[in-house]
Motif scaffolding. Structure first.
Motif, PDB file in Angstrom:
ATOM      1  N   GLU A  22     -83.021 -12.591   6.265  1.00  0.00           N
ATOM      2  CA  GLU A  22     -83.170 -12.817   7.489  1.00  0.00           C
ATOM      3  C   GLU A  22     -81.769 -12.202   8.476  1.00  0.00           C
ATOM      4  N   TYR A  26     -80.681  -8.514  11.574  1.00  0.00           N
ATOM      5  CA  TYR A  26     -80.397  -8.863  12.873  1.00  0.00           C
ATOM      6  C   TYR A  26     -79.032  -8.262  13.150  1.00  0.00           C
ATOM      7  N   ASN A  30     -78.046  -5.421  16.215  1.00  0.00           N
ATOM      8  CA  ASN A  30     -77.288  -5.777  17.306  1.00  0.00           C
ATOM      9  C   ASN A  30     -75.895  -5.611  17.129  1.00  0.00           C
ATOM     10  N   TYR A  55     -82.780  -7.155  21.962  1.00  0.00           N
ATOM     11  CA  TYR A  55     -82.472  -8.747  21.883  1.00  0.00           C
ATOM     12  C   TYR A  55     -84.021  -9.041  22.116  1.00  0.00           C
ATOM     13  N   TRP A  58     -86.468 -11.470  20.013  1.00  0.00           N
ATOM     14  CA  TRP A  58     -85.845 -12.769  19.821  1.00  0.00           C
ATOM     15  C   TRP A  58     -86.094 -13.781  21.046  1.00  0.00           C
ATOM     16  N   ALA A 113     -86.630  -4.425  15.266  1.00  0.00           N
ATOM     17  CA  ALA A 113     -86.266  -5.947  15.875  1.00  0.00           C
ATOM     18  C   ALA A 113     -87.674  -6.785  15.995  1.00  0.00           C
ATOM     19  N   SER A 116     -88.073  -8.049  12.269  1.00  0.00           N
ATOM     20  CA  SER A 116     -87.049  -9.043  11.764  1.00  0.00           C
ATOM     21  C   SER A 116     -87.383 -10.513  12.598  1.00  0.00           C
ATOM     22  N   ALA A 117     -87.466 -10.499  13.980  1.00  0.00           N
ATOM     23  CA  ALA A 117     -88.168 -11.791  14.568  1.00  0.00           C
ATOM     24  C   ALA A 117     -89.219 -12.445  13.878  1.00  0.00           C
ATOM     25  N   ASP A 120     -88.204 -13.934  10.801  1.00  0.00           N
ATOM     26  CA  ASP A 120     -87.508 -15.335  11.179  1.00  0.00           C
ATOM     27  C   ASP A 120     -88.608 -16.481  11.406  1.00  0.00           C
ATOM     28  N   TYR A 147     -77.005 -16.852   5.395  1.00  0.00           N
ATOM     29  CA  TYR A 147     -77.097 -16.010   6.876  1.00  0.00           C
ATOM     30  C   TYR A 147     -75.760 -15.546   7.156  1.00  0.00           C
TER      31      TYR A 147
END
Length: 425
Positions: A22, A26, A30, A55, A58, A113, A116-117, A120, A147
């Motif tokens: 996770e 990210y 970023n 971003y 997310w 992105a 990845s979200a 999550d 994390y």
């Protein structure tokens, strides 16, 4: 067969890898992306604008959460996203060798992105389904640790590795291709490992759209969040409390990398990696731990002002560094103290977000709060590069210090008394 389909496995076998998987995307998306584009000669304004837009997934991930429930299982979504992330990282690794790398890599980062979200959402849902309530409480610290291990790997080890390759090979694009290719292989390994190890919880079954509609009253969830007492002050706090930090966040990395001639510190990619690895993440972690202990002992109302000051006062260090352009050895302690104080300040912020999430929809309310938080980090990042190019680094960091003030002023208006009373009762 050593591995078989099972509804239970020891959480130690999958919780660490789940939250490592996770964190890595990210921080690549970023943070590492900033260094890649800086090394490949993209301007600060373009870097901060386009990477800040990353971003967005997310910010809005709560809106497609139901689809994760409707279509397939949480376990399958974890596997899908592990495999898809391997593909995205492979594409980014290849793209940096191309003449039109910026467009192709940015598209791949955008897809990554969203993936990845989505991971999550699936991982957090799977965690609650695969672990008993007692295990969830015990392993919450373990997931947070791994994390942060992911952050140390990406912002430290991976960047140092790319920097050393660039020095030894004399080829910056190739060094980033190899570093990102290694990470893609790691996600291929995570896919295979999770396919074998992740349990099959009996409750991890897809729901029909009708069941989702009956189970989760989305309109009521969202409207109840915005009906909270002093919600305007709370929203202002969430958006503004970290405004200075959000402006500074992306520019700090670029400031380290920019040459002395244009006002930066002229550090190498490897130097930035070592700073992140040896003092940055570790100091941030220690500040977060101490912040939690202080709040637990004295309460949020008594500690939020000192922690807000701790978050913002170290911005002055960057004003000092911009004017003096100190040697690398002095950068280490300044960054360490800044990150330690950032850990303190962020802990107060995170605790407040948890405190305002009450009632039967508290999990959904927390997701809304974190989405608004991500928006508060995205907007300043969009404009930070343009401002820095207009003002130069000294003027930019002075502005960062000034723009931290409105966020602190919101502390006068948020319902701290109400929160303290509700926690005491």
């Amino acid at each position: 067969m050593i591995f078989k389909k099972s509804s239970y496995r020891n959480p130690w076998t999958f919780v660490p890898t789940l939250y490592f998987a996770e964190g890595v995307p990210y921080f690549i998306i970023n943070t590492v992306s900033l260094l890649i584009y800086k090394d490949l000669k993209i301007s600060n304004a373009e870097i901060t604008f386009w990477t800040s837009l990353l971003y967005l997934p997310w910010v809005i991930k709560m809106f497609w959460g139901p689809f994760i429930d409707i279509y397939s299982t949480k376990r399958n979504w974890i596997l899908y996203t592990n495999l898809a992330m391997m593909g995205c990282l492979s594409l980014i690794a290849l793209s940096v060798q191309m003449s039109n790398f910026f467009f192709i890599s940015l598209c791949a980062f955008t897809v990554a992105a969203f993936i990845s979200a989505t991971h999550d959402i699936a991982a957090d849902g799977f965690y609650m389904l695969a672990l008993s309530p007692e295990q969830q409480a015990f392993y919450v610290g373990i997931r947070n640790i791994f994390y942060r291990v992911a952050r140390m790997f990406t912002e430290g080890v991976l960047i140092v590795f790319a920097g050393r390759l660039a020095t030894s090979l004399g080829n910056i694009p190739l060094s980033w291709s190899l570093a990102l290719g290694l990470t893609a292989l790691i996600f291929g390994g995570l896919f295979l490992y999770h396919r074998l190890i992740l349990p099959f919880p009996e409750s991890d079954s897809q729901l029909s759209p009708k069941e989702i509609k009956e189970t989760v009253p989305f309109v009521e969830v969202i409207s109840s969040y915005f009906r909270q007492n002093k919600i305007a002050a709370t929203l202002a706090f969430i958006l503004l409390y970290r405004f200075g930090e959000a402006l500074l966040g992306k520019m700090a990395t670029l400031f380290f990398k920019d040459s002395l001639a244009v006002g930066g510190l002229g550090l190498s990619t490897e130097d930035v990696g070592w700073i992140n690895l040896t003092v940055g993440v570790i100091s941030l972690l220690m500040g977060g731990i101490l912040g939690g202990l202080i709040i637990a002992k004295y309460g949020l109302k008594k500690t939020i002002w000192p922690m807000a000051l701790a978050l913002n006062l170290p911005n002055i260090f960057y004003v000092y560094m911009a004017y003096t352009q100190p040697e690398k050895l002095l950068v280490y302690p300044l960054v360490s103290l800044d990150q330690f104080c950032s850990g303190l300040g962020y802990t107060a912020f995170a605790v407040y977000l948890m405190y305002i999430c009450k009632g039967e929809y508290k999990t959904s309310h927390f997701a809304i709060s974190t989405g608004i938080m991500a928006l508060g980090m995205m907007i300043p990042g969009l404009i930070s590069g343009y401002i820095q190019e207009k003002l130069g680094y000294p003027g930019f960091f002075i502005l960062v210090c000034l723009l931290a003030i409105p966020g602190m002023l919101t502390l006068f208006f948020i319902p701290l008394d109400e929160i303290e009373n509700s926690k005491a009762s």
